[in-house]
Design a protein around this motif. Structure first.
Motif, PDB file in Angstrom:
ATOM      1  N   SER A 186       0.837  -1.191   0.000  1.00 20.21           N
ATOM      2  CA  SER A 186       0.000   0.000   0.000  1.00 20.21           C
ATOM      3  C   SER A 186       0.872   1.242   0.000  1.00 20.21           C
ATOM      4  N   THR A 269      -1.859  -4.155   2.893  1.00 17.97           N
ATOM      5  CA  THR A 269      -3.312  -4.246   3.031  1.00 17.97           C
ATOM      6  C   THR A 269      -3.770  -5.664   2.709  1.00 17.97           C
TER       7      THR A 269
ATOM      8  N   GLY B  24      -4.614  -0.274  -0.974  1.00 19.41           N
ATOM      9  CA  GLY B  24      -5.402  -1.500  -0.918  1.00 19.41           C
ATOM     10  C   GLY B  24      -5.659  -2.019  -2.328  1.00 19.41           C
TER      11      GLY B  24
END
Lengths: 352, 259
Positions: A186, A269, B24
């Motif tokens: 991330s 993540t 993400g």
């Protein structure tokens, strides 16, 4: 309107749905079920449509039970389903299968015990639980003070149930004992030195004692995982699945009720389809993190979406042991699913 | 043309700005700086306003801002990373975001605040770290007119700044619990807490202002671009304000800022 009267309830049970997207800019994270897959599985067992984010499912709340269920009395006939962390369940003392749909007659009592594995179990009603809607969702957001936990004496009224069969079961992925979790880099991954990233990936973690709907602590015997200049970093957007390091370098995996921004650095993540595994890992469960390439993560995500779309078709009538049928035949028309113990319906590779 | 702001990569790992990065699996972030500043904050707010225009189309989901970034969530199975990145890049190049104006309709809030005492026990420590006496610290913090740079962490919760360079203090390593209405300080900013929460920022003031008021017509009173002053009151005055507060305003007043 039929529903359930709560006679006994675990300490952290709340109504949950797919949450409230769209309020991130006002500081409110989406929230919703800690295990969104379990929410979809329950909906499939009851023949409910799965709205991904908005749509019909947004109106259907289920009861999320952290670790411990409760005792519920039906005020009218209703259909229900059980999903997520497997818990022993009985109707008037007779065990019923988990990951299955059943019927309750007026006055019957459904008893749900402590999780045998995993953390979050779900109780779904045929018409959905008609909790108070606030900003487009019925989900409690405990961190934000929206809604609260369900209490003894509460009535869980259901919405209108279009009806459907009960006695269906679903084989589910075992995500209730930890395992390997796939992560992608991330925006702050680059702040961690290569050797720290390597050590992070090589470390066997256990889920720590601190865990709630906001996040889950990971513990390991060794040093913490710190980033360069990490106490001075500008606060940045946080997404569910982010693995955030606190000041002492202890990782927390953030869940749907997480803060929307934060300054402690995130090392990676967790991809959305592996997040239920983190949420469902009980204290002490072993967890490992594995970096995967974007393409690999997208392929897994695609497969997950395909699984979700196919859940309804995967529901099968529950199978009983022949030996049980004699004494259970009379029940079959009512609930379609009774057994001496919850694990008897499946083949030997029972997923619960 | 968009100005490039060459800066060290400390804090983001990026080397030049604006920069577009994945966050993400299903998010993308456009960052205008890794340092707190007026221009990059205005840029983030203006870019976010432009993103709002396309939210809901073609796999583009919700958007938000942080201090110097704009965020977009998307459906990567519907809109590829490469396509979204190209779209964002076009938008970045389309104008000078650093020169954007502040949003219109801004308000100035004056909020009574008790500094120090048992209600805000880290004032002395913060003053010391900033090289000031407690009286100097109260005088500076109590007159600073700070801007809502972004809303985040919890519903309606503002990040406020910038404060002077002496207030560029790092976060604490150990987290501590602070109550709702706590005014905390670090990294040249304040945060005014919505709800009780753990934080590594120093608890310098306490207010009775509620940033999130579920059930009220305007549940979230603050908007990015608003300005705030936390005016010093005595502990006794604060206790009186809090005791009679029924709306969550905590004795605060607001007025429109002339454009």
């Amino acid at each position: 309107m039929s529903g359930l009267i709560v006679h006994r309830i675990g300490p952290v049970c709340s109504l949950q749905d797919m949450g409230r997207p769209g309020l991130l800019k006002q500081g409110l994270s989406r929230g919703g079920a800690a295990d969104r897959l379990a929410l979809a599985e329950g909906a499939a067992l009851l023949g409910q449509a799965i709205g991904q984010i908005t749509g019909p499912l947004a109106g259907l709340a289920a009861l999320e039970m952290a670790g411990l269920g409760g005792e519920f009395e039906a005020t009218g006939g209703l259909r229900f389903a059980l999903s997520g962390a497997p818990m022993p369940a009985t109707i008037d003392g007779t065990p019923v299968a988990w990951n299955a749909s059943h019927a309750l007659l007026p006055g019957q009592r459904l008893n749900i015990g402590a999780a045998r594995a995993g953390v979050y179990g779900y109780l779904h009603l045929g018409g959905g639980i008609d909790g108070v809607e606030f900003l487009g969702s019925r989900a409690a957001h405990l961190l934000a003070g929206i809604g609260g936990t369900v209490q003894v004496g509460d009535h869980l009224e259901q919405g209108s149930d279009r009806g459907g069969v009960t006695g269906l079961g679903l084989k589910v992925a075992d995500r209730f004992a930890g395992g390997t979790v796939r992560v992608v880099p991330s925006v702050q991954t680059g702040l961690f030195a290569p050797d720290v990233l390597r050590r992070f990936q090589d470390t066997g973690f256990t889920r720590g004692p601190r865990a709630n709907r906001m996040g889950v602590e990971m513990r390991s015997g060794g040093d913490g995982f710190t980033a360069t200049g990490q106490l001075d970093i500008l606060s940045e957007v946080i997404v569910p699945g982010d693995i955030q390091m606190t000041g002492d370098g202890l990782p927390f995996v953030l869940l749907p009720e997480c803060q929307t921004t934060g300054g402690y650095p995130r090392i990676a993540t967790v991809i959305p389809c592996d997040l239920p595994l983190v949420a469902q890992a009980p204290a002490g469960a072993a967890i490992r993190f594995e970096f995967v390439a974007l393409e690999q993560a997208l392929a897994a995500h695609q497969q997950y979406e395909t699984t979700l779309a196919g859940l309804r078709k995967s529901c099968r009538p529950l199978i009983r042991d022949v030996a049980d049928i004699g004494d259970l035949l009379s029940y079959q028309l009512v609930s379609g699913a009774i057994s001496a113990h919850g694990d008897r319906y499946w083949d030997k590779d029972d997923s619960t | 043309m968009t100005k490039q702001h060459p800066q060290s990569g400390a804090g983001t790992g990026a080397t030049s700005f604006p920069v577009i990065r994945n966050i993400g699996l299903d998010g993308m972030l456009v960052t205008f700086s890794d340092r707190l500043g007026e221009a990059s904050n205005r840029a983030a707010l203006a870019f976010h306003a432009a993103l709002e225009q396309v939210a809901g189309e073609d796999g583009i989901g919700e958007t938000s801002t942080s201090l110097a970034s704009a965020f977009v969530r998307f459906d990567p199975l519907c809109l590829s990373h490469a396509d979204l990145r190209a779209r964002l890049d076009d938008l970045v190049q389309s104008r000078d975001w650093y020169g954007a104006a502040m949003p219109s309709g801004r308000k100035l809030w004056r909020v009574p605040c008790v500094y120090g005492t048992d209600l805000a026990p880290q004032l002395a420590e913060a003053a010391d770290a900033a090289g000031l006496s407690e009286a100097q610290a109260i005088s500076q913090l109590g007159t600073a007119r700070v801007r809502v740079l972004t809303i985040g962490f919890a519903p309606g919760q503002p990040y406020l700044g910038p404060l002077g360079a002496e207030w560029n203090l790092p976060r604490l390593k150990a987290l501590q619990q602070v109550p709702a209405g706590a005014l905390v300080q670090a990294i040249s900013q304040f945060v005014l807490f919505t709800a009780p929460a753990p934080t590594g920022w120093r608890h310098v003031g306490q207010t009775a202002f509620r940033c999130f008021r579920p059930g009220q017509a305007v549940p979230i009173p603050l908007t990015p671009g608003d300005e705030m002053v936390f005016e010093p009151v005595s502990r006794a005055d604060f206790m009186r304000i809090r005791a009679r507060d029924e709306t969550g305003a905590g004795g605060a007043t607001s007025e429109r800022i002339a454009q």
